[in-house]
Scaffold this motif. Structure first.
Motif, PDB file in Angstrom:
ATOM      1  N   ASP A 189       1.880  11.539  -0.251  1.00 41.66           N
ATOM      2  CA  ASP A 189       2.667  11.385  -1.479  1.00 41.66           C
ATOM      3  C   ASP A 189       3.502  10.107  -1.393  1.00 41.66           C
ATOM      4  N   LYS A 190       3.046   9.052  -2.019  1.00 38.60           N
ATOM      5  CA  LYS A 190       3.746   7.766  -1.994  1.00 38.60           C
ATOM      6  C   LYS A 190       4.517   7.507  -3.292  1.00 38.60           C
ATOM      7  N   HIS A 191       4.510   8.454  -4.198  1.00 36.92           N
ATOM      8  CA  HIS A 191       5.114   8.226  -5.515  1.00 36.92           C
ATOM      9  C   HIS A 191       6.639   8.140  -5.432  1.00 36.92           C
ATOM     10  N   ALA A 211      -0.431   0.949   2.018  1.00 32.25           N
ATOM     11  CA  ALA A 211       0.873   1.266   1.434  1.00 32.25           C
ATOM     12  C   ALA A 211       1.931   1.375   2.530  1.00 32.25           C
ATOM     13  N   GLU A 218       2.615   1.454  -5.116  1.00 26.83           N
ATOM     14  CA  GLU A 218       2.202   2.332  -6.214  1.00 26.83           C
ATOM     15  C   GLU A 218       1.765   1.522  -7.429  1.00 26.83           C
ATOM     16  N   VAL A 219       2.487   0.468  -7.740  1.00 24.11           N
ATOM     17  CA  VAL A 219       2.157  -0.372  -8.895  1.00 24.11           C
ATOM     18  C   VAL A 219       0.775  -0.987  -8.746  1.00 24.11           C
ATOM     19  N   PHE A 220       0.462  -1.452  -7.535  1.00 29.89           N
ATOM     20  CA  PHE A 220      -0.819  -2.123  -7.303  1.00 29.89           C
ATOM     21  C   PHE A 220      -1.886  -1.186  -6.724  1.00 29.89           C
ATOM     22  N   ASN A 221      -1.582   0.119  -6.737  1.00 29.80           N
ATOM     23  CA  ASN A 221      -2.562   1.142  -6.367  1.00 29.80           C
ATOM     24  C   ASN A 221      -3.159   0.914  -4.980  1.00 29.80           C
ATOM     25  N   PHE A 222      -2.287   0.747  -3.991  1.00 29.10           N
ATOM     26  CA  PHE A 222      -2.743   0.539  -2.625  1.00 29.10           C
ATOM     27  C   PHE A 222      -3.146   1.867  -1.985  1.00 29.10           C
ATOM     28  N   PRO A 223      -4.154   1.858  -1.117  1.00 31.47           N
ATOM     29  CA  PRO A 223      -4.483   3.063  -0.355  1.00 31.47           C
ATOM     30  C   PRO A 223      -3.368   3.371   0.647  1.00 31.47           C
TER      31      PRO A 223
END
Length: 215
Positions: free
Chosen positions: A79-81, A132, A123-128
């Motif tokens: 959970d990186k959100h 991340a 999160e903005v650039f959708n990193f794995p």
């Protein structure tokens, strides 16, 4: 290879915000010194407490604590959100708590704020998750560097805390970039300014005592 560019982005942003937070803290502390009565200081403390409690209850409880919960979640779970608001609230909470004189200091909260900044960019650039984590660690190093202006100490500290020796290059790059961008706000660290203030108070108090003791 492109990860290094995002590490630099996180480092510049976190270093800049760390230094900016330090300047705001110093301005608040300077303003508090002009207050004539203790009751005004008490009102300020109550106001900060109400602000933090209101944000925690109605908006986001991530403003509470040292930031350890956020660091643990974004680093060691999937959970990186964090959203756009959590880094702001982490910084706001740190400023409010520190300027009231509450226990806890600014060290751990700086790591928490940096972690949320790194997670936000990831999160903005959708990193794995693996990449991340690199940005999250870079954010921790960079924000702490912005506050302390000790880039190598910040990098080694985060390295030892997380035992991620494979990313030492990225952490060093983040520390150096953050230090450069932090200088755009102020050439000195928060602790340098606080040291100067305390020394000035000691000298002033000692001089006043010496004058009073002269017969």
């Amino acid at each position: 290879v492109k990860i290094i560019f995002f590490v630099l982005l996180v480092a510049c942003l976190a270093g800049f915000l760390g230094s900016l937070m330090s300047v705001v803290i110093l301005k608040i502390l300077s303003w508090k010194r002009t207050l004539k009565h203790k009751s005004f200081e008490v009102l300020y403390i109550i106001g900060c407490g109400l602000l933090i409690a209101t944000v925690a209850y109605f908006v986001n409880d991530g403003i509470l604590g040292s930031g350890k919960a956020q660091m643990t979640r974004v680093l060691f779970t999937a959970d990186k959100h964090v959203g756009f608001e959590l880094p702001f609230f982490r910084i706001l909470g740190s400023m409010a708590a520190f300027t009231t004189g509450a226990a806890g200091g600014i060290f751990a909260p700086s790591l928490g704020a940096g972690a949320t900044i790194g997670a936000m960019v990831a999160e903005v650039f959708n990193f794995p998750p693996s990449n991340a984590n690199i940005l999250i660690l870079a954010g921790m190093v960079a924000f702490l560097t912005g506050v302390t202006r000790s880039p190598f100490t910040s990098a080694i500290l985060v390295l030892e805390m997380t035992d991620r020796h494979s990313v030492v290059f990225y952490l060093m790059v983040a520390a150096l970039a953050a230090n450069l961008f932090a200088n755009l706000i102020d050439k000195h660290s928060l602790y340098d300014h606080l040291r100067d203030w305390y020394l000035k108070e000691v000298y002033t108090s000692a001089a006043a005592t010496a004058e009073d003791s002269i017969p």
